[in-house]
Scaffold this motif. Structure first.
Motif, PDB file in Angstrom:
ATOM      1  N   PRO A  16     -20.548  62.115 -52.260  1.00  0.00           N
ATOM      2  CA  PRO A  16     -21.220  62.532 -53.497  1.00  0.00           C
ATOM      3  C   PRO A  16     -20.220  63.199 -54.437  1.00  0.00           C
ATOM      4  O   PRO A  16     -19.112  63.571 -54.042  1.00  0.00           O
ATOM      5  N   GLY A  17     -20.635  63.368 -55.697  1.00  0.00           N
ATOM      6  CA  GLY A  17     -19.737  63.914 -56.706  1.00  0.00           C
ATOM      7  C   GLY A  17     -19.235  65.313 -56.389  1.00  0.00           C
ATOM      8  O   GLY A  17     -18.091  65.652 -56.694  1.00  0.00           O
ATOM      9  N   VAL A  18     -20.081  66.134 -55.762  1.00  0.00           N
ATOM     10  CA  VAL A  18     -19.674  67.505 -55.441  1.00  0.00           C
ATOM     11  C   VAL A  18     -18.514  67.496 -54.443  1.00  0.00           C
ATOM     12  O   VAL A  18     -17.558  68.276 -54.566  1.00  0.00           O
ATOM     13  N   VAL A  19     -18.566  66.596 -53.468  1.00  0.00           N
ATOM     14  CA  VAL A  19     -17.490  66.500 -52.479  1.00  0.00           C
ATOM     15  C   VAL A  19     -16.205  66.033 -53.147  1.00  0.00           C
ATOM     16  O   VAL A  19     -15.113  66.545 -52.853  1.00  0.00           O
ATOM     17  N   VAL A  20     -16.314  65.073 -54.058  1.00  0.00           N
ATOM     18  CA  VAL A  20     -15.133  64.604 -54.785  1.00  0.00           C
ATOM     19  C   VAL A  20     -14.528  65.747 -55.594  1.00  0.00           C
ATOM     20  O   VAL A  20     -13.306  65.933 -55.613  1.00  0.00           O
ATOM     21  N   GLY A  21     -15.358  66.541 -56.247  1.00  0.00           N
ATOM     22  CA  GLY A  21     -14.860  67.689 -56.997  1.00  0.00           C
ATOM     23  C   GLY A  21     -14.144  68.682 -56.101  1.00  0.00           C
ATOM     24  O   GLY A  21     -13.082  69.217 -56.469  1.00  0.00           O
TER      25      GLY A  21
END
Length: 274
Positions: free
Chosen positions: A106-111
């Motif tokens: 998910p985007g949070v993990v990528v961030g």
């Protein structure tokens, strides 16, 4: 071959699930957004939004970032995708699995991964401090967001490039090679036109995903002014549902126009290569 026709009631029954999903997840939410954004004075609301320098600056930054991510993703993905599609080497399956693994994040993990790479305590900062004496920190800026978007965009486009590469006619490249064409000429005049429909479609999806991505921007949002964050701030901190809804409509319209243009270009490219 027999022509199989369904009675009207069966055709309605078959299309009913799609209509239900369309109504519940697109038509009703969009209707509510348009109603809320109008607030009884739709023209005045949208005039105020499009003449506000901050909002239009945020939209411009979002479009520029998404376009840059799309171009970089296409360049990297074409090179890697063609290599993976046409060459066999030990560890190819493992490499392909690693390249597509970010699709599960998910985007949070990528961030968070961008912070670990280029944050205040990140790997790049530690290495640069040892080599130059200066700590390079860019995770909390547009550069960090660019890296994050690039990270989750490349796997999607690589898969598309590999699928398109398998459909190319090898005889066209052989004919060009026999006529004395250089590898660059073959790539420019044969390979890229053959990949064009898939690249345009994949680029449009990459652009649309970057335009609306929120999780990564939210994780890195220190010095970042992109439209999804502006919308989030409008309805959480400022409690302005009208502004948030109006900006959402504008974001959706810009993205839709790009997707519509991509569909037109894809159709033209298919017709040209047929």
């Amino acid at each position: 071959m027999h022509d199989i026709t369904f009675p009207l009631r069966w055709r309605l029954a078959l299309i009913a699930p799609a209509l239900a999903v369309f109504t519940a997840f697109w038509l009703l939410p969009m209707t509510v957004l348009v109603h809320v954004s109008g607030d009884g004075h739709p023209l005045e609301t949208y005039r105020a939004l499009v003449t506000d320098a901050r909002y239009m600056g945020s939209l411009g930054a979002t479009v520029a970032l998404s376009a840059a991510v799309t171009v970089a993703t296409l360049v990297v993905s074409v090179i890697a995708g063609m290599l993976l599609a046409r060459r066999e080497f030990p560890g190819k399956r493992m490499l392909l699995a690693l390249l597509t693994f970010p699709l599960a994040f998910p985007g949070v993990v990528v961030g968070f991964m961008v912070i670990m790479l280029a944050g205040r305590q990140g790997l790049i900062g530690a290495v640069s401090a040892r080599l130059t004496g200066d700590k390079w920190v860019f995770a909390y800026s547009m550069t960090g967001l660019f890296v994050g978007y690039l990270y989750f965009s490349i796997p999607r486009v690589i898969v598309t490039v590999m699928a398109s590469a398998t459909k190319l006619d090898p005889s066209l490249e052989e004919a060009a090679r026999s006529l004395g064409a250089s590898p660059w000429q073959i790539t420019r005049d044969v390979v890229l036109p053959g990949l064009a429909p898939g690249l345009v479609a994949a680029g449009a999806i990459c652009f649309a995903t970057s335009m609306g991505a929120f999780g990564t921007a939210f994780t890195l949002a220190t010095d970042i002014d992109v439209l999804p964050m502006t919308i989030y701030t409008a309805f959480t901190l400022n409690a302005s549902m009208v502004t948030a809804a109006g900006l959402s409509i504008i974001l959706g319209l810009v993205t839709w126009l790009v997707l519509a243009l991509a569909r037109t270009m894809t159709g033209s490219a298919v017709a040209a290569t047929a």
